[in-house]
Scaffold this active site. Structure first.
Site, mmCIF file in Angstrom:
data_model
loop_
_atom_site.group_PDB
_atom_site.id
_atom_site.type_symbol
_atom_site.label_atom_id
_atom_site.label_comp_id
_atom_site.label_asym_id
_atom_site.label_seq_id
_atom_site.Cartn_x
_atom_site.Cartn_y
_atom_site.Cartn_z
ATOM 1 N N CYS A 1 0.818 -1.217 0.000
ATOM 2 C CA CYS A 1 0.000 0.000 0.000
ATOM 3 C C CYS A 1 0.853 1.270 0.000
ATOM 4 C CB CYS A 1 -0.940 0.005 1.207
ATOM 5 S SG CYS A 1 -0.116 -0.209 2.794
ATOM 6 N N HIS B 1 -1.445 1.379 7.516
ATOM 7 C CA HIS B 1 -1.930 1.384 6.136
ATOM 8 C C HIS B 1 -1.727 2.772 5.542
ATOM 9 C CE1 HIS B 1 -4.212 0.364 2.621
ATOM 10 N NE2 HIS B 1 -5.135 1.287 2.862
#
Length: 633
Positions: A333, A554
């Protein structure tokens, strides 16, 4: 020019690949076996050098062989049939000074074309006939019937005659007649058009010149100028053809082109794949692959996870999220969010299409692909210190057999490395190979490997606080070093401004390395809210209102449409949030109010979305309105 057997053979293979439409295979061949000055890129010239003119015409006449359209197939078919000696024995050539080369198996056409186009040649033909007849009487030749009925042309209607410089349309004729007519068209005729015929032939001459130009450019197979350059050349040819007095009839010959080829010319002429430039790559060796695995994964015995191997840069097809890059599974990510940030920069603030920023959030396929090319180019160019870049490409085949303490996973073994020292050349290279980065096979890894090698492994370790740090951490997550490498070109370990010395006691000082200058793309971290780290102004106030957001291990993206929110003290503005992994189905627009007089929610009484906490590290006490979308918790 010296004839090279090796180059002629390679050109024969390229002609086969081009004729079969195997464009990507041609690109691979040009990379592994680059063209030279001895390469032949014209099909007609290749036939002449291989002495295949007669064999080619025979294959066109023979219905059984008409399915074989490549020179290689024609040669193979001929060798299988075993007719080489027979064909050579039956071939007769006339004097080429007369502008004709006739084979014995092709009869001179019995039409008015001969006397119409070549009135001064009648006497020469008669001379050749008498010579051949005498030759045959001596028992040394083969009789060739050269019947040229001149009176037959007087009986034909003048309107039915093909005018000089005019390409005749489709007619119902036998294959033999088609070959005869083509043979005549191939002869050069240097006399100018009569003045009284020029005006009525203007349109026909223009059409013929354009078609001849298309034919010429198309058969420079899989090589040559860019589409823009070819288009410019076409415009010049059309413009010059408007002046019919300058038209040379010999340049209007249309040779060796089938009807189905002519129908497909416009599509193939502007096809991007035929304008690709050749680049020379170097296969990756085991030593480089070992060093890469150590800096990325910690050991040459470790392998890349499925999440990393099967991730590429593909865009969402949801109408309101067409600008977003989709992430399939967790792990890379940080890479995707960093590239997404630069894509938004190109799309919103550097695209010159004149539309407002809101309309730019609905890009066309070509626009978003162009932005992806420029985004990757900028990331790599910065990693290479704006001097030299190494781009990794997947060749599809292994270049070394692993030995010793190295575990193969089919990734680094198949990589070719291309070195570029010019930004424009880099952009051109990426534009021609962007499909590899879009691919779900190694697309994301190719960018990471390219960035690491462009920076160099030695400089990368110097960037880090701890040289043994890996770029892919626990559970396959991106480390801050990898994100900083993509955002700033240096794999520093921290997000604060400049370097910092840390006293670890006993007069031992440890140097902590941070961000050295304002980045184009910023970063907001939830860790700062919990006082775990401090994000400096260089990342918190980037040049463009785009931030990579680090929250709950994230990475995602937050961006605004107004550059003024970085320089002016706006009280209210909108921010857009995109998370490629969240299966987002609609646009998330956040209305931010930084008016300190406005009441702020009590954090102790309700659950605050982590994204709002990240925003407040940049705009303290800001109130965030999710505009009827479900807050992300």
């Amino acid at each position: 020019m010296t004839i090279s057997i090796a180059e002629i053979s390679s050109s024969l293979v390229r002609e086969y690949l081009s004729r079969k439409g195997l464009k990507k295979t041609i690109v691979c061949m040009d990379e592994e076996h680059p063209r030279t000055e001895a390469s032949v890129n014209n099909r007609s010239q290749l036939r002449q050098m291989l002495n295949l003119e007669a064999l080619y015409r025979k294959s066109k006449v023979n219905v059984e062989n008409s399915q074989f359209k490549t020179l290689l197939e024609i040669i193979v078919k001929h060798l299988i049939d075993g007719t080489t000696n027979e064909l050579d024995a039956r071939s007769l050539h006339f004097n080429t000074d007369d502008g004709m080369a006739l084979r014995s198996q092709v009869e001179v056409p019995k039409t008015s074309h001969t006397t119409l186009l070549f009135p001064e040649k009648t006497q020469s033909f008669a001379h050749h006939k008498s010579s051949l007849t005498a030759h045959d009487q001596n028992g040394q030749g083969t009789d060739v019937d050269l019947k040229i009925p001149v009176t037959e042309s007087k009986k034909r209607n003048k309107a039915s005659r093909p005018r000089r410089g005019m390409m005749t349309g489709p007619v119902a004729s036998t294959p033999e007649e088609s070959i005869k007519k083509r043979q005549i068209r191939k002869a050069e005729y240097n006399q100018p058009l009569p003045h009284n015929e020029r005006e009525k032939d203007d349109e026909d001459c223009l059409l013929q010149t354009v078609q001849s130009s298309l034919y010429k450019d198309h058969y420079e197979f899989a090589q040559g100028s860019s589409a823009e350059q070819l288009t410019s050349q076409m415009e010049k040819r059309v413009q010059s053809s408007l002046n019919v007095s300058n038209v040379n009839v010999s340049e209007m010959v249309l040779d060796d082109i089938d009807d189905e080829e002519m129908q497909s010319l416009p599509r193939m002429f502007f096809n991007k794949t035929i304008t690709r430039q050749s680049w020379t790559g170097c296969p990756m060796d085991q030593q480089t692959a070992t060093e890469l695995k150590v800096v990325l994964l910690g050991s040459s015995l470790n392998c890349f996870s499925v999440e990393w191997r099967n991730q590429g840069f593909t865009f969402s097809e949801i109408h309101d999220l067409r600008y977003g890059i989709v992430q399939t599974k967790g792990g890379p990510c940080g890479v995707l969010a960093s590239v997404q940030g630069f894509v938004m920069k190109k799309m919103l603030f550097e695209d010159s299409d004149g539309s407002n920023c809101f309309n730019k959030l609905r890009p066309s396929n070509s626009t978003r692909r162009k932005c992806l090319v420029l985004a990757i180019a900028e990331i790599l160019w910065r990693a290479g210190e704006e001097k030299q870049v190494i781009v990794a490409m997947n060749s599809g085949s292994k270049h070394f057999i692993p030995a010793g303490k190295y575990k193969s996973d089919g990734v680094l073994e198949s990589i070719l490395l291309f070195t570029l020292d010019n930004q424009k050349a880099l952009e051109q290279f990426l534009d021609q190979h962007i499909e590899q980065f879009e691919s779900t096979v190694m697309g994301c890894l190719l960018l990471v490997v390219s960035a690491v090698l462009s920076r160099s492994i030695d400089k990368l370790r110097e960037d880090m606080d701890v040289p043994t740090t890996t770029l892919i951490g626990a559970h396959g997550y991106c480390t801050q070093e990898l994100v900083n490498l993509l955002l700033c070109g240096q794999a520093v370990s921290n997000v604060f401004d400049n370097d910092m010395e840390l006293d670890s006691g006993n007069s031992n000082l440890m140097l902590l390395k941070g961000i050295k200058y304002n980045s184009d793309i910023g970063l907001l971290s939830l860790f700062e809210h919990y006082n775990i780290c401090k994000v400096g102004n260089f990342l918190k106030t980037p040049r463009f209102p785009i931030w990579v957001v680090c929250s709950e291990s994230h990475f995602s993206v937050l961006f605004g449409l107004q550059r003024e929110l970085l320089t002016s003290h706006l009280k209210e503005f909108d921010l857009y949030y995109y998370d490629g992994l969240s299966n987002q189905q609609e646009e998330i627009r956040l209305s931010v109010c930084v008016d300190r007089s406005a009441p702020c929610s009590d954090e102790a009484s309700e659950l605050i979305p982590p994204l709002e906490l990240c925003i407040r590290t940049r705009w303290k006490d800001a109130a965030v309105n999710w505009n009827d979308t479900e807050p992300i918790l």
